[in-house]
Design a protein around this motif. Structure first.
Motif, short mmCIF file in Angstrom:
data_model
loop_
_atom_site.label_atom_id
_atom_site.label_comp_id
_atom_site.label_asym_id
_atom_site.label_seq_id
_atom_site.Cartn_x
_atom_site.Cartn_y
_atom_site.Cartn_z
N GLY A 23 0.83 -1.20 0.00
CA GLY A 23 0.00 0.00 0.00
C GLY A 23 0.86 1.24 0.00
N ASP A 24 0.62 2.12 0.96
CA ASP A 24 1.38 3.36 1.05
C ASP A 24 2.59 3.26 1.98
OD1 ASP A 24 -0.40 4.65 -0.65
OD2 ASP A 24 -1.72 5.26 1.01
N HIS A 25 2.90 2.06 2.45
CA HIS A 25 3.98 1.88 3.41
C HIS A 25 5.17 1.18 2.76
CE1 HIS A 25 1.62 3.24 6.86
NE2 HIS A 25 0.61 2.55 6.36
N ARG A 26 6.36 1.57 3.21
CA ARG A 26 7.59 1.02 2.63
C ARG A 26 8.62 0.77 3.73
NH1 ARG A 26 5.41 4.84 -0.55
NH2 ARG A 26 5.03 4.32 -2.76
N LEU A 27 9.23 -0.40 3.65
CA LEU A 27 10.31 -0.77 4.56
C LEU A 27 11.56 -1.04 3.73
CD1 LEU A 27 8.44 -3.39 6.81
CD2 LEU A 27 8.79 -0.95 7.29
N LEU A 28 12.70 -0.56 4.20
CA LEU A 28 13.97 -0.80 3.53
C LEU A 28 14.80 -1.74 4.40
CD1 LEU A 28 15.60 0.07 1.00
CD2 LEU A 28 16.67 1.82 2.44
N VAL A 29 15.20 -2.88 3.83
CA VAL A 29 16.07 -3.81 4.55
C VAL A 29 17.50 -3.57 4.08
CG1 VAL A 29 16.59 -6.22 5.06
CG2 VAL A 29 14.20 -5.49 4.77
N ASP A 30 18.30 -3.04 4.96
CA ASP A 30 19.69 -2.62 4.73
C ASP A 30 19.75 -1.37 3.87
OD1 ASP A 30 20.85 -4.51 6.38
OD2 ASP A 30 21.09 -5.98 4.78
N CYS A 31 20.84 -0.64 4.04
CA CYS A 31 20.98 0.67 3.39
C CYS A 31 22.47 0.92 3.19
CB CYS A 31 20.33 1.75 4.25
SG CYS A 31 20.21 3.36 3.46
N GLY A 32 23.07 0.14 2.26
CA GLY A 32 24.51 0.11 2.15
C GLY A 32 25.09 1.00 1.08
N LEU A 33 26.38 1.28 1.23
CA LEU A 33 27.15 2.00 0.22
C LEU A 33 27.59 1.04 -0.88
CD1 LEU A 33 29.72 4.36 1.99
CD2 LEU A 33 27.75 5.02 0.62
N PHE A 34 27.62 1.54 -2.11
CA PHE A 34 28.28 0.82 -3.19
C PHE A 34 29.78 1.04 -3.07
CE2 PHE A 34 24.04 1.37 -5.06
CZ PHE A 34 23.82 0.10 -5.58
N GLN A 35 30.54 -0.04 -3.24
CA GLN A 35 32.00 0.02 -3.17
C GLN A 35 32.58 -0.70 -4.37
OE1 GLN A 35 31.75 -1.75 0.91
NE2 GLN A 35 33.21 -0.16 1.47
N GLY A 36 33.86 -0.50 -4.62
CA GLY A 36 34.53 -1.25 -5.68
C GLY A 36 34.58 -0.51 -6.99
N LEU A 37 33.99 -1.09 -8.04
CA LEU A 37 34.07 -0.53 -9.38
C LEU A 37 33.53 0.89 -9.43
CD1 LEU A 37 32.86 -3.68 -11.36
CD2 LEU A 37 35.19 -2.76 -11.32
N LYS A 38 34.14 1.71 -10.26
CA LYS A 38 33.76 3.12 -10.32
C LYS A 38 32.29 3.31 -10.68
CE LYS A 38 34.96 7.52 -12.52
NZ LYS A 38 35.82 8.20 -13.50
N ASN A 39 31.78 2.49 -11.63
CA ASN A 39 30.38 2.66 -12.02
C ASN A 39 29.44 2.29 -10.89
OD1 ASN A 39 31.02 -0.13 -12.31
ND2 ASN A 39 29.20 -0.42 -13.57
N LEU A 40 29.90 1.47 -9.95
CA LEU A 40 29.10 1.18 -8.76
C LEU A 40 29.19 2.33 -7.76
CD1 LEU A 40 29.92 -2.61 -8.18
CD2 LEU A 40 27.76 -1.64 -9.01
N ARG A 41 30.41 2.80 -7.51
CA ARG A 41 30.58 3.88 -6.53
C ARG A 41 29.82 5.14 -6.95
NH1 ARG A 41 35.50 5.45 -6.95
NH2 ARG A 41 36.44 3.86 -8.30
#
Length: 452
Positions: A23-41
C-alpha cells in the motif's frame, strides 16, 4: 499486495538495499554503500528511485558499510523513521558510520589539497555530523522476539554469526513471511556463533558472496603463522588489510593462539585502526554474541600493540623490523592501511595478506589478480611484495554453508531471491538450489520489482 525491489546488492556484492512495499507503506532492509568498481561507486551519488521521506523504517541486518553506509545520506535526504537493529549492530554502526564520515571528509580535503580530483571542490557524500545525526534514529530490537514495524509489519531477528550483532530478518507483512539472510557467517567458527536456523518462510532473500566457492578447511592459524614466519625470515613485514569489525578480532585470536603455542615469539603484532581498537572493546562487551570467554577475549585482544595516533602510525611505516601490521580497510579502499601499503608493497621481502572477500574494482582484488602496480594518493605504486590470501579466514558462508542454512527451513518457500553476489556466484547458487532442493530461485536485477 506486497512487492520486493532491490535498489542495490542485486548482481553485485555491494550497496545492499531491499525495498518492501505494501500500500502506502515502505520498509527498507539494509541501506549500504556501493563500493569497488567506479560505475558502482558513482551510484552512491545518484538519487534513490524513491524519496527518503517515503520510507517508513529501515531494518539493518548488520553494520558493515555495504549494508549500513548509506544511512547518513538517507537521513540527510529526509528519512525520519526508525532504524531497527540488534543492540550490538547499533554499537558497531556508530563506529563504522562515524569513521566513514571522517574518512570521506579527509579524502575530500586531501584531494582538494593535492588537486587530483576531477571535481572542484571535491565533496564528501556525508560527514561525521551526518553520521552522528543518523544514530539518533536507531531503535534496538531483542533477538527471537516479534517487534512491530510501521504499516502493520512485524520483525524477528536471529543471529547469523557473520560479525558482532549480525542477524537475519524475518518480516511478516500483508499475510506473507519474507526472510532476509543478511550476511551469513561460518559454521564452527572459533569466535562467532553458528548462523541460527529459521523455521519457515514464503519467500527467502539470501546472500551469495561465495555461492560458487568452497572454503579451504586447512587450519587458519597454522596457515597464518606459516606466511608470517616465511616473511619474517627474509626480513620482511606482513601487512594485513582487514575489516576493522570481525576479521581484525578473528586475526587477533589466531595470532594469540600462535603465540600461546610458542610461534611468532620475536615478531611483534600491531593493530593500526582506531575503529578496530574500539571494535575489539565491543567484542568483549557483547559476550553473548560470540563463543569466547571473558578471559580469552581479553587475552586475544591484548596480543597486539594498539597504534592510536597518526604519528605512531607513520613511525610504524618507517620501521623496517619484521612485524605484523593489521590495518583497515579490508579491501584496501581507504584508511591507514594505504599508507602502510605505500611503505611496504614496493619491497619483495614484505607480504600483503588478504583475509576476506575482495570486491571487483578494489585494490585488494587487483593485487590478488596479479596487478604489478596500484594507484594510491594520485600516483601509481609498483607492487613487488608477495601477495597472499587466506580464504579460510572469510567471515562469509561458502556455497555448502549457504545450502546448510537453507536446509533448516521446514518447508519449501514459494521463491528464493539470490542477492549480494557477483553474477557467476549468484547463478551457481541458483542452479544448486534448484538441483538439490527443487526450489524456485531467481537472481533479481537491480530495480526489478516482484509481487509477492
Amino acid at each position: 499486495m506486497l512487492t520486493l525491489r532491490s535498489l542495490g546488492g542485486a548482481g553485485t556484492v555491494t550497496g545492499s538495499k531491499h525495498l518492501l512495499s505494501s500500500g502506502d507503506h515502505r520498509l527498507l532492509v539494509d541501506c549500504g554503500l556501493f563500493q569497488g568498481l567506479k560505475n558502482l561507486r558513482e551510484q552512491n551519488w545518484a538519487p534513490l528511485p524513491i524519496q527518503a521521506d517515503n520510507i517508513d523504517a529501515v531494518v539493518l541486518t548488520h553494520a558493515h558499510l555495504d549494508h549500513s553506509g548509506y544511512l547518513p545520506r538517507l537521513v540527510r535526504d529526509g528519512f525520519r523513521g526508525p532504524i531497527v537493529s540488534t543492540e550490538a549492530t547499533r554499537d558497531v554502526a556508530e563506529l563504522i558510520l562515524k569513521d566513514s564520515g571522517h574518512l570521506q571528509e579527509k579524502d575530500a580535503e586531501y584531494a582538494n589539497r593535492k588537486g587530483f580530483s576531477r571535481h572542484s571542490p571535491a565533496l564528501p557524500l556525508y560527514g561525521v555530523h551526518d553520521a552522528e545525526h543518523a544514530m539518533s534514529f536507531f531503535r534496538t530490537a531483542p533477538l527471537h522476539q516479534n517487534v512491530s514495524l510501521p504499516g502493520g509489519a512485524t520483525l524477528q531477528l536471529r543471529r547469523t554469526g557473520h560479525i558482532l550483532g549480525a542477524a537475519s530478518a524475518e518480516i511478516r507483512w500483508a499475510g506473507r513471511t519474507i526472510v532476509f539472510s543478511g550476511d551469513l557467517g561460518r559454521y564452527g567458527d572459533p569466535v562467532m556463533v553458528d548462523p541460527e536456523p529459521v523455521p519457515e518462510a514464503d519467500y527467502i532473500v539470501i546472500e551469495s558472496t561465495y555461492g560458487n566457492r568452497l572454503h579451504d578447511h586447512a587450519d587458519p592459524a597454522a596457515a597464518l603463522g606459516d606466511i608470517i614466519e616465511r616473511t619474517a625470515s627474509r626480513g620482511g613485514t606482513t601487512v594485513i588489510p582487514a575489516f576493522a569489525v570481525g576479521r581484525a578480532q578473528a586475526l587477533l585470536y589466531y595470532l594469540w593462539q600462535l603465540k600461546q603455542n610458542g610461534r611468532l615469539r620475536n615478531i611483534p603484532v600491531y593493530l593500526d585502526s582506531p575503529m578496530a581498537t574500539s571494535a575489539s572493546e565491543l567484542l568483549c562487551r557483547h559476550h553473548e554474541d560470540h563463543r569466547l570467554s571473558a578471559g580469552t577475549c581479553a587475552q586475544a585482544c591484548n596480543v597486539a600493540t594498539y597504534v592510536r595516533t597518526v604519528d605512531e602510525s607513520k613511525a610504524l611505516s618507517a620501521n623496517t623490523y619484521p612485524k605484523v601490521i593489521i590495518s583497515a580497510s579490508g579491501m584496501a579502499t581507504g584508511g591507514r592501511v594505504l599508507h602502510h601499503l605505500v611503505a611496504f608493497v614496493q619491497d619483495h621481502r614484505n607480504t600483503v595478506l588478504f583475509s576476506g572477500f575482495q570486491a571487483a574494482g578494489t585494490r585488494g582484488r587487483d593485487m590478488l589478480q596479479g596487478a604489478r602496480e596500484i594507484r594510491m594518493f594520485g600516483q601509481w605504486i609498483p607492487v613487488r611484495a608477495e601477495v597472499s590470501e587466506l580464504p579460510m579466514l572469510s567471515a562469509h558462508a561458502d556455497a555448502a554453508e549457504l545450502m546448510r542454512w537453507l536446509s533448516g527451513f521446514r518447508r519449501a518457500p514459494q521463491r528464493v531471491f539470490i542477492v549480494h553476489g557477483e553474477p557467476e556466484a549468484a547463478e551457481a547458487l541458483r542452479m544448486r538450489i534448484g538441483r538439490e532442493l527443487g526450489w524456485n530461485a531467481v537472481v533479481p536485477r537491480q530495480d526489478q520489482a516482484f509481487t509477492l
